[in-house]
Write a protein that holds these residues in place. Structure first.
Motif, PDB file in Angstrom:
ATOM      1  N   THR A   1      17.953  98.586  69.943  1.00  0.00           N
ATOM      2  CA  THR A   1      17.828  98.570  71.394  1.00  0.00           C
ATOM      3  C   THR A   1      17.143  97.275  71.840  1.00  0.00           C
ATOM      4  O   THR A   1      16.634  96.515  71.026  1.00  0.00           O
ATOM      5  N   SER A   2      17.090  97.092  73.146  1.00  0.00           N
ATOM      6  CA  SER A   2      16.471  95.884  73.700  1.00  0.00           C
ATOM      7  C   SER A   2      14.964  95.868  73.495  1.00  0.00           C
ATOM      8  O   SER A   2      14.332  94.819  73.596  1.00  0.00           O
ATOM      9  N   THR A   3      14.367  97.009  73.197  1.00  0.00           N
ATOM     10  CA  THR A   3      12.916  97.054  73.003  1.00  0.00           C
ATOM     11  C   THR A   3      12.500  96.854  71.548  1.00  0.00           C
ATOM     12  O   THR A   3      11.312  96.718  71.269  1.00  0.00           O
ATOM     13  N   ASP A   4      13.453  96.853  70.619  1.00  0.00           N
ATOM     14  CA  ASP A   4      13.126  96.638  69.208  1.00  0.00           C
ATOM     15  C   ASP A   4      12.712  95.195  68.974  1.00  0.00           C
ATOM     16  O   ASP A   4      13.306  94.266  69.526  1.00  0.00           O
ATOM     17  N   ARG A   5      11.679  95.024  68.184  1.00  0.00           N
ATOM     18  CA  ARG A   5      11.212  93.685  67.803  1.00  0.00           C
ATOM     19  C   ARG A   5      11.247  93.580  66.288  1.00  0.00           C
ATOM     20  O   ARG A   5      11.062  94.575  65.573  1.00  0.00           O
ATOM     21  N   PHE A   6      11.474  92.364  65.798  1.00  0.00           N
ATOM     22  CA  PHE A   6      11.653  92.134  64.375  1.00  0.00           C
ATOM     23  C   PHE A   6      10.882  90.904  63.922  1.00  0.00           C
ATOM     24  O   PHE A   6      10.643  89.995  64.715  1.00  0.00           O
ATOM     25  N   VAL A   7      10.537  90.880  62.656  1.00  0.00           N
ATOM     26  CA  VAL A   7      10.021  89.665  62.038  1.00  0.00           C
ATOM     27  C   VAL A   7      11.243  88.949  61.478  1.00  0.00           C
ATOM     28  O   VAL A   7      12.030  89.528  60.721  1.00  0.00           O
ATOM     29  N   TYR A   8      11.403  87.721  61.871  1.00  0.00           N
ATOM     30  CA  TYR A   8      12.531  86.903  61.427  1.00  0.00           C
ATOM     31  C   TYR A   8      12.089  86.122  60.201  1.00  0.00           C
ATOM     32  O   TYR A   8      11.211  85.276  60.274  1.00  0.00           O
ATOM     33  N   TYR A   9      12.679  86.440  59.048  1.00  0.00           N
ATOM     34  CA  TYR A   9      12.275  85.785  57.805  1.00  0.00           C
ATOM     35  C   TYR A   9      13.026  84.488  57.542  1.00  0.00           C
ATOM     36  O   TYR A   9      12.595  83.686  56.738  1.00  0.00           O
ATOM     37  N   GLY A  10      14.132  84.277  58.186  1.00  0.00           N
ATOM     38  CA  GLY A  10      14.876  83.033  58.009  1.00  0.00           C
ATOM     39  C   GLY A  10      16.319  83.273  57.605  1.00  0.00           C
ATOM     40  O   GLY A  10      16.761  84.401  57.423  1.00  0.00           O
ATOM     41  N   GLU A  11      17.041  82.173  57.488  1.00  0.00           N
ATOM     42  CA  GLU A  11      18.447  82.239  57.127  1.00  0.00           C
ATOM     43  C   GLU A  11      18.599  82.517  55.634  1.00  0.00           C
ATOM     44  O   GLU A  11      17.730  82.201  54.834  1.00  0.00           O
ATOM     45  N   ILE A  12      19.718  83.081  55.275  1.00  0.00           N
ATOM     46  CA  ILE A  12      20.046  83.326  53.873  1.00  0.00           C
ATOM     47  C   ILE A  12      20.616  82.032  53.305  1.00  0.00           C
ATOM     48  O   ILE A  12      21.580  81.491  53.860  1.00  0.00           O
ATOM     49  N   PRO A  13      20.054  81.491  52.236  1.00  0.00           N
ATOM     50  CA  PRO A  13      20.503  80.192  51.713  1.00  0.00           C
ATOM     51  C   PRO A  13      22.000  80.137  51.389  1.00  0.00           C
ATOM     52  O   PRO A  13      22.646  79.127  51.630  1.00  0.00           O
ATOM     53  N   GLN A  14      22.564  81.212  50.885  1.00  0.00           N
ATOM     54  CA  GLN A  14      23.985  81.219  50.538  1.00  0.00           C
ATOM     55  C   GLN A  14      24.888  81.288  51.764  1.00  0.00           C
ATOM     56  O   GLN A  14      26.065  80.963  51.682  1.00  0.00           O
ATOM     57  N   ASP A  15      24.363  81.741  52.893  1.00  0.00           N
ATOM     58  CA  ASP A  15      25.137  81.842  54.133  1.00  0.00           C
ATOM     59  C   ASP A  15      24.197  81.631  55.311  1.00  0.00           C
ATOM     60  O   ASP A  15      23.648  82.583  55.860  1.00  0.00           O
ATOM     61  N   PRO A  16      23.981  80.380  55.715  1.00  0.00           N
ATOM     62  CA  PRO A  16      23.004  80.091  56.775  1.00  0.00           C
ATOM     63  C   PRO A  16      23.356  80.648  58.156  1.00  0.00           C
ATOM     64  O   PRO A  16      22.565  80.539  59.078  1.00  0.00           O
ATOM     65  N   THR A  17      24.541  81.255  58.324  1.00  0.00           N
ATOM     66  CA  THR A  17      24.868  81.878  59.612  1.00  0.00           C
ATOM     67  C   THR A  17      24.270  83.272  59.710  1.00  0.00           C
ATOM     68  O   THR A  17      24.293  83.878  60.766  1.00  0.00           O
ATOM     69  N   ARG A  18      23.734  83.778  58.595  1.00  0.00           N
ATOM     70  CA  ARG A  18      23.148  85.117  58.574  1.00  0.00           C
ATOM     71  C   ARG A  18      21.657  85.027  58.274  1.00  0.00           C
ATOM     72  O   ARG A  18      21.193  84.039  57.732  1.00  0.00           O
ATOM     73  N   CYS A  19      20.934  86.077  58.632  1.00  0.00           N
ATOM     74  CA  CYS A  19      19.480  86.021  58.486  1.00  0.00           C
ATOM     75  C   CYS A  19      18.927  87.342  57.974  1.00  0.00           C
ATOM     76  O   CYS A  19      19.627  88.340  57.880  1.00  0.00           O
TER      77      CYS A  19
END
Length: 73
Positions: free
Chosen positions: A28-46
């Motif tokens: 939902t719009s109220t969910d918050r996440f810790v962003y760990y970074g891009e996946i080295p094998q596929d930088p379009t995903r995280c």
């Protein structure tokens, strides 16, 4: 818009809330996440992990998230 910084707090972009991946995970719009970074094998995903919502979300696209202020809860 640049990708979020590693270890920043992110939320789903408003225009992505109707995306089938977002809906299938029950996010939902109220969910918050810790962003760990891009996946080295596929930088379009995280790697993100939910804060307080108890949701672990595997390999979503980087452009689905935007960085928020740490007080935006």
């Amino acid at each position: 818009m640049p990708n979020p910084r590693p270890l920043s707090i992110v939320k789903i972009k408003p225009d992505m809330l109707n995306d089938f991946r977002v809906e299938s995970f029950g996010l939902t719009s109220t969910d918050r996440f810790v962003y760990y970074g891009e996946i080295p094998q596929d930088p379009t995903r995280c790697i993100v992990e939910g804060i307080y919502c108890g949701k672990r979300v595997p390999y979503l696209f980087v452009d689905m998230f935007e960085e928020v202020d740490a007080t935006d809860f």
